[in-house]
Design a protein around this motif. Structure first.
Motif, PDB file in Angstrom:
ATOM      1  N   ASP A   8       0.849  -1.183   0.000  1.00  0.00           N
ATOM      2  CA  ASP A   8       0.000   0.000   0.000  1.00  0.00           C
ATOM      3  C   ASP A   8       0.894   1.245   0.000  1.00  0.00           C
ATOM      4  OD1 ASP A   8      -2.362   1.655   0.516  1.00  0.00           O
ATOM      5  OD2 ASP A   8      -1.629   1.773   2.579  1.00  0.00           O
ATOM      6  N   MET A   9       0.303   2.386  -0.342  1.00  0.00           N
ATOM      7  CA  MET A   9       1.065   3.638  -0.370  1.00  0.00           C
ATOM      8  C   MET A   9       0.890   4.441   0.916  1.00  0.00           C
ATOM      9  SD  MET A   9       2.820   4.611  -3.264  1.00  0.00           S
ATOM     10  CE  MET A   9       2.423   6.273  -3.793  1.00  0.00           C
ATOM     11  N   ASP A  10      -0.269   5.092   1.054  1.00  0.00           N
ATOM     12  CA  ASP A  10      -0.485   6.045   2.131  1.00  0.00           C
ATOM     13  C   ASP A  10      -0.611   5.346   3.475  1.00  0.00           C
ATOM     14  OD1 ASP A  10      -0.868   8.666   0.557  1.00  0.00           O
ATOM     15  OD2 ASP A  10      -2.161   7.247  -0.481  1.00  0.00           O
ATOM     16  N   GLY A  11       0.204   5.798   4.431  1.00  0.00           N
ATOM     17  CA  GLY A  11       0.228   5.179   5.746  1.00  0.00           C
ATOM     18  C   GLY A  11       1.055   3.913   5.809  1.00  0.00           C
ATOM     19  N   THR A  12       1.626   3.533   4.682  1.00  0.00           N
ATOM     20  CA  THR A  12       2.390   2.277   4.623  1.00  0.00           C
ATOM     21  C   THR A  12       3.774   2.531   4.028  1.00  0.00           C
ATOM     22  OG1 THR A  12       0.335   1.016   4.403  1.00  0.00           O
ATOM     23  CG2 THR A  12       2.355  -0.105   3.764  1.00  0.00           C
ATOM     24  N   LEU A  13       3.859   2.609   2.706  1.00  0.00           N
ATOM     25  CA  LEU A  13       5.152   2.894   2.067  1.00  0.00           C
ATOM     26  C   LEU A  13       5.551   4.352   2.287  1.00  0.00           C
ATOM     27  CD1 LEU A  13       7.479   1.919   0.242  1.00  0.00           C
ATOM     28  CD2 LEU A  13       6.081   2.586  -1.731  1.00  0.00           C
ATOM     29  N   LEU A  14       4.594   5.269   2.167  1.00  0.00           N
ATOM     30  CA  LEU A  14       4.874   6.694   2.340  1.00  0.00           C
ATOM     31  C   LEU A  14       4.810   7.078   3.816  1.00  0.00           C
ATOM     32  CD1 LEU A  14       2.659   8.221  -0.508  1.00  0.00           C
ATOM     33  CD2 LEU A  14       5.053   7.498  -0.629  1.00  0.00           C
ATOM     34  N   ASN A  15       5.659   8.007   4.216  1.00  0.00           N
ATOM     35  CA  ASN A  15       5.558   8.535   5.576  1.00  0.00           C
ATOM     36  C   ASN A  15       4.431   9.565   5.642  1.00  0.00           C
ATOM     37  OD1 ASN A  15       6.571  11.006   4.582  1.00  0.00           O
ATOM     38  ND2 ASN A  15       8.649  10.626   5.308  1.00  0.00           N
ATOM     39  N   ASP A  16       4.231  10.178   6.785  1.00  0.00           N
ATOM     40  CA  ASP A  16       3.114  11.106   6.949  1.00  0.00           C
ATOM     41  C   ASP A  16       3.283  12.380   6.131  1.00  0.00           C
ATOM     42  OD1 ASP A  16       1.936   9.290   8.614  1.00  0.00           O
ATOM     43  OD2 ASP A  16       2.416  10.353  10.480  1.00  0.00           O
ATOM     44  N   LYS A  17       4.486  12.624   5.620  1.00  0.00           N
ATOM     45  CA  LYS A  17       4.718  13.764   4.734  1.00  0.00           C
ATOM     46  C   LYS A  17       4.544  13.376   3.264  1.00  0.00           C
ATOM     47  CE  LYS A  17       8.050  15.994   7.839  1.00  0.00           C
ATOM     48  NZ  LYS A  17       9.456  16.486   7.974  1.00  0.00           N
ATOM     49  N   LYS A  18       4.066  12.150   3.025  1.00  0.00           N
ATOM     50  CA  LYS A  18       3.843  11.611   1.674  1.00  0.00           C
ATOM     51  C   LYS A  18       5.163  11.422   0.920  1.00  0.00           C
ATOM     52  CE  LYS A  18      -0.533  11.698   2.452  1.00  0.00           C
ATOM     53  NZ  LYS A  18      -1.222  10.442   2.851  1.00  0.00           N
ATOM     54  N   GLU A  19       6.223  11.059   1.651  1.00  0.00           N
ATOM     55  CA  GLU A  19       7.541  10.831   1.062  1.00  0.00           C
ATOM     56  C   GLU A  19       7.861   9.343   1.029  1.00  0.00           C
ATOM     57  OE1 GLU A  19       9.712  14.868   2.837  1.00  0.00           O
ATOM     58  OE2 GLU A  19       9.710  13.001   4.000  1.00  0.00           O
ATOM     59  N   LEU A  20       8.536   8.913  -0.038  1.00  0.00           N
ATOM     60  CA  LEU A  20       9.041   7.555  -0.114  1.00  0.00           C
ATOM     61  C   LEU A  20      10.225   7.381   0.833  1.00  0.00           C
ATOM     62  CD1 LEU A  20       9.013   7.117  -3.984  1.00  0.00           C
ATOM     63  CD2 LEU A  20       7.667   5.740  -2.390  1.00  0.00           C
ATOM     64  N   PRO A  21      10.473   6.150   1.309  1.00  0.00           N
ATOM     65  CA  PRO A  21      11.688   5.917   2.098  1.00  0.00           C
ATOM     66  C   PRO A  21      12.930   6.313   1.292  1.00  0.00           C
ATOM     67  CG  PRO A  21      10.233   4.013   2.191  1.00  0.00           C
ATOM     68  CD  PRO A  21       9.664   4.931   1.147  1.00  0.00           C
ATOM     69  N   PRO A  22      13.937   6.855   1.928  1.00  0.00           N
ATOM     70  CA  PRO A  22      15.122   7.302   1.191  1.00  0.00           C
ATOM     71  C   PRO A  22      15.834   6.183   0.433  1.00  0.00           C
ATOM     72  CG  PRO A  22      15.478   7.403   3.569  1.00  0.00           C
ATOM     73  CD  PRO A  22      14.031   7.169   3.364  1.00  0.00           C
ATOM     74  N   ASP A  23      15.662   4.936   0.874  1.00  0.00           N
ATOM     75  CA  ASP A  23      16.320   3.823   0.190  1.00  0.00           C
ATOM     76  C   ASP A  23      15.388   3.086  -0.777  1.00  0.00           C
ATOM     77  OD1 ASP A  23      14.663   2.747   2.135  1.00  0.00           O
ATOM     78  OD2 ASP A  23      16.077   1.196   2.774  1.00  0.00           O
ATOM     79  N   PHE A  24      14.219   3.679  -1.074  1.00  0.00           N
ATOM     80  CA  PHE A  24      13.230   2.951  -1.889  1.00  0.00           C
ATOM     81  C   PHE A  24      13.781   2.561  -3.253  1.00  0.00           C
ATOM     82  CE2 PHE A  24      10.030   2.963  -5.252  1.00  0.00           C
ATOM     83  CZ  PHE A  24       9.250   1.902  -4.836  1.00  0.00           C
ATOM     84  N   TYR A  25      14.390   3.489  -3.965  1.00  0.00           N
ATOM     85  CA  TYR A  25      14.823   3.181  -5.327  1.00  0.00           C
ATOM     86  C   TYR A  25      16.024   2.231  -5.345  1.00  0.00           C
ATOM     87  CZ  TYR A  25      11.374   6.404  -7.077  1.00  0.00           C
ATOM     88  OH  TYR A  25      10.172   7.004  -7.379  1.00  0.00           O
ATOM     89  N   ASP A  26      16.861   2.272  -4.326  1.00  0.00           N
ATOM     90  CA  ASP A  26      17.919   1.261  -4.214  1.00  0.00           C
ATOM     91  C   ASP A  26      17.306  -0.127  -4.020  1.00  0.00           C
ATOM     92  OD1 ASP A  26      19.907   3.158  -4.449  1.00  0.00           O
ATOM     93  OD2 ASP A  26      20.166   3.415  -2.286  1.00  0.00           O
ATOM     94  N   ILE A  27      16.280  -0.205  -3.177  1.00  0.00           N
ATOM     95  CA  ILE A  27      15.567  -1.467  -2.959  1.00  0.00           C
ATOM     96  C   ILE A  27      14.929  -1.940  -4.255  1.00  0.00           C
ATOM     97  CG2 ILE A  27      13.520  -2.471  -1.845  1.00  0.00           C
ATOM     98  CD1 ILE A  27      15.623  -2.298   0.180  1.00  0.00           C
ATOM     99  N   LEU A  28      14.272  -1.023  -4.968  1.00  0.00           N
ATOM    100  CA  LEU A  28      13.616  -1.385  -6.219  1.00  0.00           C
ATOM    101  C   LEU A  28      14.607  -1.955  -7.225  1.00  0.00           C
ATOM    102  CD1 LEU A  28      11.162  -1.439  -8.105  1.00  0.00           C
ATOM    103  CD2 LEU A  28      11.620   0.958  -8.652  1.00  0.00           C
ATOM    104  N   GLU A  29      15.754  -1.334  -7.356  1.00  0.00           N
ATOM    105  CA  GLU A  29      16.768  -1.815  -8.298  1.00  0.00           C
ATOM    106  C   GLU A  29      17.244  -3.211  -7.920  1.00  0.00           C
ATOM    107  OE1 GLU A  29      17.581  -0.610 -11.085  1.00  0.00           O
ATOM    108  OE2 GLU A  29      16.788   1.428 -10.977  1.00  0.00           O
ATOM    109  N   GLU A  30      17.422  -3.448  -6.632  1.00  0.00           N
ATOM    110  CA  GLU A  30      17.893  -4.764  -6.196  1.00  0.00           C
ATOM    111  C   GLU A  30      16.813  -5.824  -6.395  1.00  0.00           C
ATOM    112  OE1 GLU A  30      20.444  -7.720  -4.820  1.00  0.00           O
ATOM    113  OE2 GLU A  30      20.802  -5.691  -5.602  1.00  0.00           O
ATOM    114  N   LEU A  31      15.566  -5.480  -6.124  1.00  0.00           N
ATOM    115  CA  LEU A  31      14.470  -6.422  -6.372  1.00  0.00           C
ATOM    116  C   LEU A  31      14.377  -6.756  -7.857  1.00  0.00           C
ATOM    117  CD1 LEU A  31      11.676  -4.908  -4.077  1.00  0.00           C
ATOM    118  CD2 LEU A  31      12.969  -7.005  -3.669  1.00  0.00           C
TER     119      LEU A  31
END
Length: 261
Positions: A8-31
């Motif tokens: 899920d996005m809101d309340g799950t992947l995104l923080n309360d400021k609607k930001e992605l985790p700082p390591d999200f795209y590194d994780i995505l590339e590795e996945l």
């Protein structure tokens, strides 16, 4: 071995400021390198999610509008259109309750700009939208209605709409002032099973994350169902695992611990 992750996005992947985790795209590339599929499973529409993940949509699959619109490998896999006659009657009831309907359709996202507060709330979740003078005048194929109810949908609009239209539609409370309405049988879990079938991936190879009632079926469609620590208190029965809060990057931490080992 985990081969499919849905979040899920809101309340799950995104923080309360609607930001992605700082390591999200590194994780995505590795996945992506390991051929582990990542699915964004959101109440948001595809037109918005394409902007949210611009430049990376080719490495993601999407469950949009709580399962009413599914994209696999960059192609629309399914779309579930609401019956216009029943939809019109539901919108009338919604307006009579003082709630604000947002119509999510093939050609756009539509709502009446009734107040600055409502407009600001809608624009958090929908980036491509069309403000109309009369919501009843919209001519489009609609696959989801998002209902903004400042009186609290759990107590105000949800019980009334389900009593009148429960045989026609499924509804899910998605936040303190939001609920979504889709065709019967449409939810994130059904959409995830569609993706699992298309990719030949089992429930035992699937990991999911969610925080609110529209994530119930999603969590139950995976053996690795993670409920966020910040979730609605009634959600914890739907997942075998817990992830740290959305404000502490709980999703990417759990992915590192359980999938990238």
């Amino acid at each position: 071995m985990i081969k499919l992750i849905a979040t899920d996005m809101d309340g799950t992947l995104l923080n309360d400021k609607k930001e992605l985790p700082p390591d999200f795209y590194d994780i995505l590339e590795e996945l992506h390198r390991r051929n582990i599929h990542l699915v964004i499973a959101s109440g948001r529409s595809y037109s918005t999610l394409k902007i949210n993940f611009e430049g990376f949509t080719n490495k993601l699959d999407f469950i949009c509008d709580n399962g009413a619109f599914v994209v696999i490998g960059g192609k629309v896999a399914s779309m579930s259109i609401l019956d216009p006659t029943r939809l019109s009657k539901m919108v009338d009831v919604c307006l009579s309750l003082g709630a604000h309907p947002v119509l999510c359709g093939v050609n756009g996202i539509y709502f009446e700009k009734t107040s600055a507060d409502f407009f600001n709330e809608v624009s958090k979740f929908y980036l491509n939208y069309i403000c109309v003078d009369n919501i009843r005048s919209v001519k489009d194929d609609i696959f989801k209605v998002a209902i903004c109810d400042i009186k609290n949908p759990e107590k105000n609009s949800y019980p009334v709409i389900m009593e009148k239209f429960g045989n026609d539609f499924d509804a899910a409370v998605t936040g303190p002032i939001w609920m979504d309405l889709m065709n019967k049988g449409i939810n994130k879990g059904a959409a995830l099973r569609e993706i699992q079938s298309a990719l030949g991936i089992s429930k035992s190879e699937t990991m999911c994350f969610g925080d609110y009632f529209n994530d119930k079926e999603l969590l139950l469609a995976a053996d690795y169902g993670f409920v966020m620590e910040n979730a609605h208190p009634d959600m914890f029965v739907y997942g075998k695992y817990r992830a740290e809060s959305n404000n502490l990057c709980g999703v990417t931490k759990a992915i590192r611990q359980y999938a990238l080992i």
